[in-house]
Write a protein that holds these residues in place. Structure first.
Motif: not given
Length: 319
Positions: A11, A14, A80, A92, A97, A100, A178-179, A184
């Motif tokens: 996981t 975020l 999300k 998430i 991720c 997305q 968000y991703c 990331v």
């Protein structure tokens, strides 16, 4: 995307909007309202175009593509984001991720392609009106839509594959709502240079080439419009193209800012960057149907007729 490196975390977390955690609850209300308007506006646009035979024209087919892409783009992120703001649901899964991220970047590329197709549509309509239906027939529109879809998927599938196979052995906290790709990648502990290079090349190839061709289309359109003898015809052409240009600016400006700020905008406050990135996937999907609904007489008239018919059934006098 189903087989991941053994160093991948199960996981991620975020953060939402770093620095504004205390106001997350209140920020969510306008976000939710805008999201609801985006959903309603795009669904209404799709319904009106589908049910009105006079709108079964190339321009409106492209508009349907744009509405569908906007629905996917905003729905892949906003639920999300709202769950983070309201319910502190920061976690998430790694697979979600990556998925997305794939939807965000591939459908952004598709939207760019549709905007280019709409610019081409305007060029044909204004510069070659007698050949409009011959050039933009249903078969050509279907091929353009397929090409836009394949390009979006094709460019960003390798992009996502590389991210999913990076080793992640550091913190699991993503400083974003968000991703986003680079947010990331910054958590990876392996060689991320291919990600930087491919990400910049993909964005430059898609956005750069589309922007150039859109600019060329509008230069040719402007030259053709200025040569028209009728002032009314010139104003009508400028009005039609003006709505499309507004949509283009709404899409490209915050998108490019978010993309390059993530890489080189170290002096930009983090909360400003993240808020603009959130608005990038929210505001254009909300405003696109409003702009086209207000500027396009056929859509506005059809929506008004639906409203009058509904009021008549309810016993209200439209006059």
């Amino acid at each position: 995307m189903s087989r991941y490196n053994h160093s991948s975390p199960s996981t991620f977390l975020l953060m939402g909007v770093p620095g504004l955690e205390a106001t997350h609850f209140w920020i969510a209300f306008p976000f939710c309202a805008v999201y609801a308007v985006a959903l309603l506006g795009n669904f209404i646009l799709l319904f009106v175009i589908k049910t009105e035979p006079s709108l079964h024209l190339p321009m409106y087919y492209f508009l349907c593509m744009l509405a569908g892409i906007d629905l996917v783009l905003t729905t892949s992120t906003m639920p999300k984001i709202l769950s983070i703001f309201w319910f502190h649901s920061h976690e998430i899964s790694f697979e979600c991720c990556v998925v997305q991220m794939f939807f965000i970047h591939s459908f952004s590329a598709m939207e760019s392609g549709v905007l280019l197709a709409m610019a081409f549509d305007r060029y044909i309509a204004i510069c070659k009106p007698l050949r409009y239906t011959a050039i933009l027939n249903n078969a050509i529109i279907a091929k353009i839509g397929l090409a836009v879809f394949v390009r979006g998927i094709g460019v960003f599938t390798p992009f996502t594959y590389i991210v999913s196979h990076l080793p992640y052995c550091g913190p699991r906290v993503i400083s974003h709502s968000y991703c986003e790709h680079m947010a990331v990648v910054k958590l990876a502990c392996g060689d991320t240079m291919p990600n930087y290079v491919y990400g910049i090349m993909a964005a430059t190839l898609v956005v750069g080439s589309d922007s150039i061709f859109i600019a060329i289309s509008y230069i040719l359109i402007l030259r053709a419009v200025l040569s028209l003898s009728s002032r009314g015809a010139r104003l009508k052409s400028f009005s039609t193209c003006g709505s499309h240009l507004c949509v283009i600016l709404l899409f490209y400006t915050p998108g490019l800012f978010s993309f390059y700020a993530q890489r080189w905008g170290q002096n930009i406050p983090t909360h400003i960057h993240i808020l603009l990135a959130d608005l990038y996937v929210l505001v254009p999907p909300m405003l696109n149907p409003i702009i086209y609904g207000m500027k396009t007489k056929q859509i506005r008239g059809r929506m008004l007729s639906h409203s009058i018919q509904r009021d008549s059934r309810l016993g209200f006098d439209p006059h």
